[in-house]
Design a protein around this motif. Structure first.
Motif, PDB file in Angstrom:
ATOM      1  N   CYS A  48      22.259  40.651 -47.631  1.00 13.70           N
ATOM      2  CA  CYS A  48      21.533  41.378 -46.583  1.00 13.70           C
ATOM      3  C   CYS A  48      20.078  41.608 -46.983  1.00 13.70           C
ATOM      4  O   CYS A  48      19.176  41.463 -46.156  1.00 13.70           O
ATOM      5  CB  CYS A  48      22.212  42.714 -46.287  1.00 13.70           C
ATOM      6  SG  CYS A  48      23.755  42.532 -45.384  1.00 13.70           S
ATOM      7  N   GLU A  49      19.852  41.950 -48.227  1.00 19.68           N
ATOM      8  CA  GLU A  49      18.481  42.154 -48.709  1.00 19.68           C
ATOM      9  C   GLU A  49      17.677  40.856 -48.587  1.00 19.68           C
ATOM     10  O   GLU A  49      16.548  40.853 -48.088  1.00 19.68           O
ATOM     11  CB  GLU A  49      18.510  42.623 -50.157  1.00 19.68           C
ATOM     12  CG  GLU A  49      17.157  42.860 -50.754  1.00 19.68           C
ATOM     13  CD  GLU A  49      17.268  43.262 -52.207  1.00 19.68           C
ATOM     14  OE1 GLU A  49      16.430  42.789 -52.990  1.00 19.68           O
ATOM     15  OE2 GLU A  49      18.175  44.040 -52.548  1.00 19.68           O
ATOM     16  N   ARG A  50      18.256  39.753 -49.018  1.00 17.13           N
ATOM     17  CA  ARG A  50      17.575  38.456 -48.936  1.00 17.13           C
ATOM     18  C   ARG A  50      17.362  38.049 -47.479  1.00 17.13           C
ATOM     19  O   ARG A  50      16.304  37.551 -47.109  1.00 17.13           O
ATOM     20  CB  ARG A  50      18.404  37.405 -49.683  1.00 17.13           C
ATOM     21  CG  ARG A  50      17.743  36.058 -49.772  1.00 17.13           C
ATOM     22  CD  ARG A  50      18.491  35.087 -50.675  1.00 17.13           C
ATOM     23  NE  ARG A  50      19.933  35.063 -50.494  1.00 17.13           N
ATOM     24  CZ  ARG A  50      20.817  35.539 -51.372  1.00 17.13           C
ATOM     25  NH1 ARG A  50      20.413  36.049 -52.522  1.00 17.13           N
ATOM     26  NH2 ARG A  50      22.105  35.473 -51.126  1.00 17.13           N
ATOM     27  N   HIS A  51      18.360  38.292 -46.623  1.00 21.17           N
ATOM     28  CA  HIS A  51      18.264  37.944 -45.207  1.00 21.17           C
ATOM     29  C   HIS A  51      17.127  38.720 -44.535  1.00 21.17           C
ATOM     30  O   HIS A  51      16.343  38.150 -43.773  1.00 21.17           O
ATOM     31  CB  HIS A  51      19.591  38.236 -44.505  1.00 21.17           C
ATOM     32  CG  HIS A  51      19.608  37.820 -43.076  1.00 21.17           C
ATOM     33  ND1 HIS A  51      19.886  36.545 -42.688  1.00 21.17           N
ATOM     34  CD2 HIS A  51      19.357  38.520 -41.939  1.00 21.17           C
ATOM     35  CE1 HIS A  51      19.819  36.463 -41.372  1.00 21.17           C
ATOM     36  NE2 HIS A  51      19.505  37.653 -40.901  1.00 21.17           N
ATOM     37  N   ARG A  52      17.020  40.006 -44.802  1.00 23.39           N
ATOM     38  CA  ARG A  52      15.952  40.827 -44.205  1.00 23.39           C
ATOM     39  C   ARG A  52      14.579  40.376 -44.688  1.00 23.39           C
ATOM     40  O   ARG A  52      13.613  40.416 -43.934  1.00 23.39           O
ATOM     41  CB  ARG A  52      16.173  42.291 -44.536  1.00 23.39           C
ATOM     42  CG  ARG A  52      17.291  42.909 -43.749  1.00 23.39           C
ATOM     43  CD  ARG A  52      17.393  44.410 -43.978  1.00 23.39           C
ATOM     44  NE  ARG A  52      18.596  44.914 -43.358  1.00 23.39           N
ATOM     45  CZ  ARG A  52      19.692  45.255 -44.012  1.00 23.39           C
ATOM     46  NH1 ARG A  52      19.738  45.177 -45.309  1.00 23.39           N
ATOM     47  NH2 ARG A  52      20.748  45.696 -43.362  1.00 23.39           N
ATOM     48  N   ARG A  53      14.501  39.952 -45.937  1.00 21.25           N
ATOM     49  CA  ARG A  53      13.222  39.512 -46.486  1.00 21.25           C
ATOM     50  C   ARG A  53      12.799  38.165 -45.909  1.00 21.25           C
ATOM     51  O   ARG A  53      11.630  37.970 -45.581  1.00 21.25           O
ATOM     52  CB  ARG A  53      13.329  39.430 -48.007  1.00 21.25           C
ATOM     53  CG  ARG A  53      12.034  39.280 -48.731  1.00 21.25           C
ATOM     54  CD  ARG A  53      12.277  39.272 -50.209  1.00 21.25           C
ATOM     55  NE  ARG A  53      13.673  38.912 -50.348  1.00 21.25           N
ATOM     56  CZ  ARG A  53      14.302  38.440 -51.386  1.00 21.25           C
ATOM     57  NH1 ARG A  53      13.733  38.282 -52.424  1.00 21.25           N
ATOM     58  NH2 ARG A  53      15.545  38.124 -51.438  1.00 21.25           N
ATOM     59  N   LEU A  54      13.755  37.238 -45.763  1.00 21.32           N
ATOM     60  CA  LEU A  54      13.423  35.892 -45.308  1.00 21.32           C
ATOM     61  C   LEU A  54      13.453  35.738 -43.793  1.00 21.32           C
ATOM     62  O   LEU A  54      12.786  34.860 -43.255  1.00 21.32           O
ATOM     63  CB  LEU A  54      14.372  34.876 -45.953  1.00 21.32           C
ATOM     64  CG  LEU A  54      14.320  34.803 -47.475  1.00 21.32           C
ATOM     65  CD1 LEU A  54      15.350  33.829 -47.994  1.00 21.32           C
ATOM     66  CD2 LEU A  54      12.927  34.421 -47.945  1.00 21.32           C
ATOM     67  N   SER A  55      14.231  36.545 -43.094  1.00 19.01           N
ATOM     68  CA  SER A  55      14.341  36.475 -41.629  1.00 19.01           C
ATOM     69  C   SER A  55      14.198  37.879 -41.046  1.00 19.01           C
ATOM     70  O   SER A  55      15.175  38.471 -40.568  1.00 19.01           O
ATOM     71  CB  SER A  55      15.697  35.900 -41.229  1.00 19.01           C
ATOM     72  OG  SER A  55      15.914  34.663 -41.838  1.00 19.01           O
ATOM     73  N   PRO A  56      12.984  38.439 -41.073  1.00 13.55           N
ATOM     74  CA  PRO A  56      12.822  39.839 -40.674  1.00 13.55           C
ATOM     75  C   PRO A  56      13.171  40.144 -39.216  1.00 13.55           C
ATOM     76  O   PRO A  56      13.516  41.256 -38.895  1.00 13.55           O
ATOM     77  CB  PRO A  56      11.346  40.131 -40.951  1.00 13.55           C
ATOM     78  CG  PRO A  56      10.692  38.825 -41.136  1.00 13.55           C
ATOM     79  CD  PRO A  56      11.737  37.825 -41.483  1.00 13.55           C
ATOM     80  N   SER A  58      15.730  38.878 -37.385  1.00 11.56           N
ATOM     81  CA  SER A  58      17.139  38.718 -37.002  1.00 11.56           C
ATOM     82  C   SER A  58      18.033  39.677 -37.778  1.00 11.56           C
ATOM     83  O   SER A  58      17.693  40.129 -38.859  1.00 11.56           O
ATOM     84  CB  SER A  58      17.591  37.279 -37.245  1.00 11.56           C
ATOM     85  OG  SER A  58      17.555  36.986 -38.616  1.00 11.56           O
ATOM     86  N   GLU A  59      19.164  39.962 -37.176  1.00 11.01           N
ATOM     87  CA  GLU A  59      20.140  40.851 -37.809  1.00 11.01           C
ATOM     88  C   GLU A  59      20.948  40.090 -38.854  1.00 11.01           C
ATOM     89  O   GLU A  59      21.339  38.952 -38.620  1.00 11.01           O
ATOM     90  CB  GLU A  59      21.104  41.399 -36.753  1.00 11.01           C
ATOM     91  CG  GLU A  59      20.493  42.429 -35.844  1.00 11.01           C
ATOM     92  CD  GLU A  59      20.201  43.722 -36.576  1.00 11.01           C
ATOM     93  OE1 GLU A  59      21.048  44.164 -37.380  1.00 11.01           O
ATOM     94  OE2 GLU A  59      19.116  44.263 -36.357  1.00 11.01           O
ATOM     95  N   PRO A  60      21.239  40.705 -39.967  1.00  7.50           N
ATOM     96  CA  PRO A  60      22.117  40.046 -40.945  1.00  7.50           C
ATOM     97  C   PRO A  60      23.546  40.017 -40.405  1.00  7.50           C
ATOM     98  O   PRO A  60      23.908  40.808 -39.539  1.00  7.50           O
ATOM     99  CB  PRO A  60      22.006  40.933 -42.181  1.00  7.50           C
ATOM    100  CG  PRO A  60      21.545  42.248 -41.688  1.00  7.50           C
ATOM    101  CD  PRO A  60      20.758  41.990 -40.438  1.00  7.50           C
ATOM    102  N   PRO A  61      24.367  39.110 -40.922  1.00  9.21           N
ATOM    103  CA  PRO A  61      25.759  39.060 -40.452  1.00  9.21           C
ATOM    104  C   PRO A  61      26.514  40.319 -40.873  1.00  9.21           C
ATOM    105  O   PRO A  61      26.132  41.004 -41.815  1.00  9.21           O
ATOM    106  CB  PRO A  61      26.320  37.826 -41.150  1.00  9.21           C
ATOM    107  CG  PRO A  61      25.467  37.648 -42.351  1.00  9.21           C
ATOM    108  CD  PRO A  61      24.105  38.137 -41.961  1.00  9.21           C
ATOM    109  N   THR A  62      27.584  40.603 -40.148  1.00  9.34           N
ATOM    110  CA  THR A  62      28.422  41.729 -40.545  1.00  9.34           C
ATOM    111  C   THR A  62      29.127  41.375 -41.849  1.00  9.34           C
ATOM    112  O   THR A  62      29.146  40.208 -42.270  1.00  9.34           O
ATOM    113  CB  THR A  62      29.482  42.032 -39.469  1.00  9.34           C
ATOM    114  OG1 THR A  62      30.360  40.907 -39.366  1.00  9.34           O
ATOM    115  CG2 THR A  62      28.844  42.335 -38.128  1.00  9.34           C
ATOM    116  N   ARG A  63      29.711  42.363 -42.474  1.00 10.20           N
ATOM    117  CA  ARG A  63      30.424  42.114 -43.735  1.00 10.20           C
ATOM    118  C   ARG A  63      31.562  41.115 -43.528  1.00 10.20           C
ATOM    119  O   ARG A  63      31.776  40.226 -44.337  1.00 10.20           O
ATOM    120  CB  ARG A  63      30.973  43.426 -44.300  1.00 10.20           C
ATOM    121  CG  ARG A  63      31.579  43.272 -45.674  1.00 10.20           C
ATOM    122  CD  ARG A  63      32.004  44.598 -46.243  1.00 10.20           C
ATOM    123  NE  ARG A  63      30.888  45.448 -46.585  1.00 10.20           N
ATOM    124  CZ  ARG A  63      30.278  45.461 -47.782  1.00 10.20           C
ATOM    125  NH1 ARG A  63      30.703  44.650 -48.719  1.00 10.20           N
ATOM    126  NH2 ARG A  63      29.285  46.267 -48.022  1.00 10.20           N
TER     127      ARG A  63
END
Length: 83
Positions: A48-56, A58-63
């Motif tokens: 989630c941290e990497r997703h928010r940094r690289l794709s600000p 879009s929402e990260p996937p659910t667990r």
């Protein structure tokens, strides 16, 4: 001549009891970290941290979605083994 042992102060000046509590707290945090790493629970947080940094935008996937993607990847990348 007797040597005096310096008194060890723990958090908030609680003496030896405070030092023991601090050491137990550090030990508990270390065990918690180790178990999260061992079970893979921290992988979602890192993702989630990497997703928010690289794709600000879009929402990260659910667990659950993350676990499914991870399982599919691990099953697809299975190495051939003798055992």
């Amino acid at each position: 001549m007797s040597a005096t042992v310096p008194r060890r102060e723990g958090p908030a000046g609680q003496g030896a009891l405070g030092a023991v509590r601090a050491a137990l707290g550090r030990g508990a945090r270390a065990v918690h970290w180790y178990l999260r790493e061992l079970t893979g629970e921290s992988a979602y947080d890192r993702h989630c941290e990497r997703h928010r940094r690289l794709s600000p935008g879009s929402e990260p996937p659910t667990r659950r979605e993350f676990q499914r993607m991870r399982t599919r990847h691990q099953e697809g990348a299975a190495a051939s083994r003798c055992c």
